[in-house]
Design an enzyme around this catalytic site. Structure first.
Site, short mmCIF file in Angstrom:
data_model
loop_
_atom_site.label_atom_id
_atom_site.label_comp_id
_atom_site.label_asym_id
_atom_site.label_seq_id
_atom_site.Cartn_x
_atom_site.Cartn_y
_atom_site.Cartn_z
N ASP A 1 0.83 -1.20 0.00
CA ASP A 1 0.00 0.00 0.00
C ASP A 1 0.87 1.25 0.00
O ASP A 1 1.43 1.63 1.03
CB ASP A 1 -0.92 -0.01 1.22
CG ASP A 1 -1.88 1.17 1.26
OD1 ASP A 1 -2.00 1.86 0.22
OD2 ASP A 1 -2.50 1.40 2.30
N ASP B 1 -1.74 5.01 -5.88
CA ASP B 1 -2.07 4.27 -4.67
C ASP B 1 -2.22 2.78 -4.96
O ASP B 1 -3.24 2.34 -5.48
CB ASP B 1 -3.37 4.82 -4.06
CG ASP B 1 -3.85 4.02 -2.86
OD1 ASP B 1 -3.01 3.37 -2.21
OD2 ASP B 1 -5.05 4.05 -2.58
#
Length: 467
Positions: free
Chosen positions: A86, A286
């Site tokens: 992440d 992201d």
């Protein structure tokens, strides 16, 4: 005696003395067990000589899993944990046997703390920038964290430090002590089941990010590279050794943003190399997001152009498939994107000015999926509808088939087409199998990025515990 000869003799004896001192020091250097207690400064000097990159194989997919993960050893003796990669958040955390509420892993596969919590007076605790339920009353209290994600998942726990056995690309091995979260209360009130991974590998730009910690120890440069494959493979690297010397398209990170996310911009949105009229949009890269999100204006412009392009094509809208908001069906169930990608056009985000802009191209296979029902669905979603305000997010679906480089050393992001099925020549385990139950991560960004969001308002979270 000749004074010059005497001086030469003194120099000779002095050199012999230095030589013997050097030999004795080398012979009686402390053992490995002793050097583990060496100061942080000594570790930095040692590690700078060993500066390299660490490379992990990546597994996963956009659909049906909804995430990509790596296997990471933590502790001594080491224990493997599967972590969702992440770049949208800083904090790495693992499910923690403290005991654990809301964990998906059995206790045998949870992390077991061993009196290794960080005090709340620690620098990394104060740099978390996460909403805390209570202030630090006693400097020796454990550092508690509470992190909420924009897909409404959350984790509560305490910061701990432990060994991370790493094998570097230059062949050396290291066991740095890194700080991460021991998550003993996980909440996932969203419509999808929680992911079967043990936690999150936080690769954001903050000081608690794993890449930033490795940089501070002098082990690697603060550069993150990921390459995600359409076939469920890929690799993740921390360090700059895999960065190509040429052919990379670069754009600068936004410097006027208080966010620690990888935000770039402004960009212009193109469809089939023609302007859509949508300009000046900021974009967050992201890897914690399964899909790509555009704000309402950009999303509607793209959807209208796609639907206009599909007029007269053998694809019709279908409401029967709930996999994603917008889906089309063919005359018979589809088995591959190769059957229909010719009916769709490339979407481009062009950063910079029109003449010297940096294009980030998203071909149809990087914004479409084929569902289990044999339909084709749009993997670009309306971010405004799900609370992202005006933010635009590039997620995993649009990262497939390219190497993405997060260069924190030079405050820029780069990308280049790449064969992500081929793992660089580094020996690592490929890891085990995970559940194939779908878990489309909405977006891996922490809640505090968006206005009106506050993870402390989640009344379902339990009070902090002591590890």
């Amino acid at each position: 005696m000749n004074p010059k000869q005497e001086t030469r003799n003194l120099h000779f004896f002095f050199l012999v003395f230095v030589f013997y001192v050097f030999v004795l020091c080398a012979r009686f250097q402390p053992s490995d067990a002793t050097t583990k207690d060496s100061s942080a400064g000594q570790m930095k000097l040692q590690n700078r000589r060993l500066g390299s990159s660490v490379v992990f194989p990546v597994s996963g997919n956009v659909y049906p899993l909804g995430y990509y993960y790596v296997l990471l050893n933590i502790g001594n003796p080491p224990k493997l944990f599967d972590l969702d990669i992440d770049t949208g958040s800083d904090l790495t955390w693992v499910q923690c046997d403290a005991p654990c509420n809301g964990c998906t892993k059995p206790r045998a596969k949870q992390y077991k703390p061993n009196h290794n919590t960080l005090p709340c007076s620690h620098l990394l605790c104060s740099d978390l920038d996460l909403t805390q339920n209570r202030p630090c009353d006693d400097p020796e209290d454990q550092c508690d964290y509470e992190i909420g994600y924009s897909d409404h998942a959350s984790s509560i726990g305490a910061l701990v430090t432990d060994e991370f056995p790493l094998k570097l690309a230059n062949g050396s091995t290291m066991n740095p002590h890194l700080t991460f979260g021991c998550g003993y209360d996980q909440q996932n009130p969203g419509p999808h089941p929680p992911p079967p991974t043990a936690g999150i590998l936080g690769l954001g730009r903050g000081k608690v990010g794993i890449s930033t910690q490795l940089k501070s120890l002098g082990i690697t440069k603060n550069v993150i590279v990921h390459c995600l494959s359409h076939t469920g493979k890929g690799f993740l690297s921390i360090g700059d050794e895999l960065v190509p010397s040429s052919g990379v398209t670069w754009t600068s990170l936004a410097t006027n943003s208080a966010s620690k996310n990888y935000m770039t911009g402004p960009a212009e949105l193109l469809f089939n190399d023609k302007t859509t009229g949508v300009k000046g949009i900021n974009v967050v890269f992201d890897s914690g997001s399964s899909y790509t999100y555009f704000n309402a204006e950009a999303y509607q412009a793209i959807l209208d152009l796609i639907r206009k392009d599909l007029n007269g094509k053998p694809l019709t809208d279908t409401k029967d498939d709930k996999s994603l908001p917008v889906c089309w069906k063919g005359k018979k169930p589809l088995k591959s994107l190769d059957e229909v990608k010719k009916y769709f056009k490339t979407i481009t985000l062009r950063f910079g000015n029109q003449k010297n802009g940096q294009p980030f191209q998203v071909p149809p296979e990087s914004y479409l999926i084929i569902t289990e029902k044999g339909n084709v669905c749009l993997g670009i979603l309306n971010g405004t509808e799900v609370g992202l305000d005006s933010y635009n997010i590039i997620g995993d679906i649009s990262f497939q088939g390219i190497m993405v480089i997060y260069d924190n050393e030079k405050q820029r992001i780069g990308w280049i087409s790449s064969d992500c099925d081929k793992l660089p020549n580094v020996n690592h385990d490929d890891g085990g199998d995970l559940s194939e139950e779908a878990y489309p991560r909405g977006f891996g960004l922490i809640k505090e990025l968006f206005s009106g969001s506050d993870s402390s308002k989640n009344k379902n979270l339990v009070s902090d515990g002591e590890l």
